[in-house]
Design an enzyme around this catalytic site. Sequence first.
Site, mmCIF file in Angstrom:
data_model
loop_
_atom_site.group_PDB
_atom_site.id
_atom_site.type_symbol
_atom_site.label_atom_id
_atom_site.label_comp_id
_atom_site.label_asym_id
_atom_site.label_seq_id
_atom_site.Cartn_x
_atom_site.Cartn_y
_atom_site.Cartn_z
ATOM 1 C CB SER A 1 -0.905 0.019 1.234
ATOM 2 O OG SER A 1 -1.856 -1.006 1.183
ATOM 3 C CG HIS B 1 -4.173 -7.881 0.755
ATOM 4 N ND1 HIS B 1 -4.277 -7.089 -0.367
ATOM 5 C CD2 HIS B 1 -3.275 -7.275 1.581
ATOM 6 C CE1 HIS B 1 -3.466 -6.044 -0.225
ATOM 7 N NE2 HIS B 1 -2.855 -6.135 0.940
ATOM 8 C CG HIS C 1 -7.242 1.746 2.667
ATOM 9 N ND1 HIS C 1 -6.158 0.981 3.051
ATOM 10 C CD2 HIS C 1 -7.118 1.918 1.320
ATOM 11 C CE1 HIS C 1 -5.418 0.686 1.981
ATOM 12 N NE2 HIS C 1 -5.980 1.255 0.929
ATOM 13 C CE1 TYR D 1 -8.308 -7.063 1.745
ATOM 14 C CE2 TYR D 1 -6.483 -7.188 3.296
ATOM 15 C CZ TYR D 1 -7.138 -6.549 2.252
ATOM 16 O OH TYR D 1 -6.592 -5.405 1.707
ATOM 17 C CD GLU D 2 -7.506 -8.838 -2.655
ATOM 18 O OE1 GLU D 2 -7.996 -8.465 -3.740
ATOM 19 O OE2 GLU D 2 -6.273 -8.928 -2.457
ATOM 20 C CB ALA E 1 1.098 0.867 4.579
ATOM 21 C CG MET F 1 -4.648 -6.282 7.488
ATOM 22 S SD MET F 1 -6.159 -5.515 6.829
ATOM 23 C CE MET F 1 -6.626 -4.464 8.220
ATOM 24 C CB SER F 2 0.226 -7.661 3.326
ATOM 25 O OG SER F 2 1.112 -6.627 3.718
ATOM 26 C CG HIS G 1 -2.338 -2.603 -3.212
ATOM 27 N ND1 HIS G 1 -1.360 -3.508 -2.843
ATOM 28 C CD2 HIS G 1 -2.817 -2.069 -2.068
ATOM 29 C CE1 HIS G 1 -1.253 -3.516 -1.518
ATOM 30 N NE2 HIS G 1 -2.125 -2.652 -1.028
ATOM 31 C CG ASN H 1 -2.605 3.554 10.592
ATOM 32 O OD1 ASN H 1 -2.389 3.073 9.475
ATOM 33 N ND2 ASN H 1 -2.999 2.815 11.617
#
Length: 272
Positions: free
Chosen positions: A30, A83, A247, A85-86, A113, A211-212, A61, A235
């Site tokens: 990201s 990802h 996001h 989660y997709e 990120a 998450m990656s 992305h 963040n």
Amino acid sequence: MDKAYFDKAAGYLPDLCFEKVPDLGILLGSGWGEALTADEVLVRIPYSDIPGLGASTVKGHSGEFVLFSRYGRVVCAWCGRRHYYEGVGWEPVVMPIEILRRMGCGTVLLTNASGGINPALRPGDFVILRDHINMVGVNPLIGAHRPEWGERFPDMSEVYNRHLSELLHGIANRRGLRVMDGVYAYTSGPCYETPAEVQSYKAQGADVVGMSTVPEAVFAKACGMKVAGVSLVSNLAAGISRRALNHEEVVAAGETAKPHMAALIDDFILQN
């Protein structure tokens, strides 16, 4: 994972991709997608054209495969990632690493990120990954064992190559960037973490959360690649920050840090 899935994707790429072994593979997370400088673009393909990979569904992305030359080196960059989660399985997530392996590439730089957990961190800082914690509890190596993907029980004592990490530290320090090494906590997403979860990750030794990256790092290490990882703190994590998470904040942090990200990657290409 289905080997035929990767065969079809590799078969789509032009022969030029396999004529010379890339000196480096880069997976851009990201906000990192525009952090490349190329002397000459040799191949450029949108993810949507690569069988089984599919277009990225996440803002920030760009979703492009780019083979290019820089400083006399051949670099293969994946601008954006898929990802877990997709919900499309592990194949699209680790496909960039599998294609790099088939190209003969021995070194990969993973970027992302993340949310800052360590109180010393602030948005815009960089964290060179020293280790990770897989909070998901599953990984892409589950399933039938294929010898080309390494041993059945690969050692993960040092996923992130020490020499490459020191190289990244040196570059960041010379550039005057705020940087530290740290541990990355991997969660499945797509929800951001709760404050209680973040405190749990902190107690386990995590400095950042995202998450990656971990699936790709595990797969690359198992395949015998040298792996480096760097995270932009976009963040502060839930409970550390007083604001609700979104996001857009991640994307905005990438925009602000873009010159620093580009310099870090460009120097890494030159010195690797």
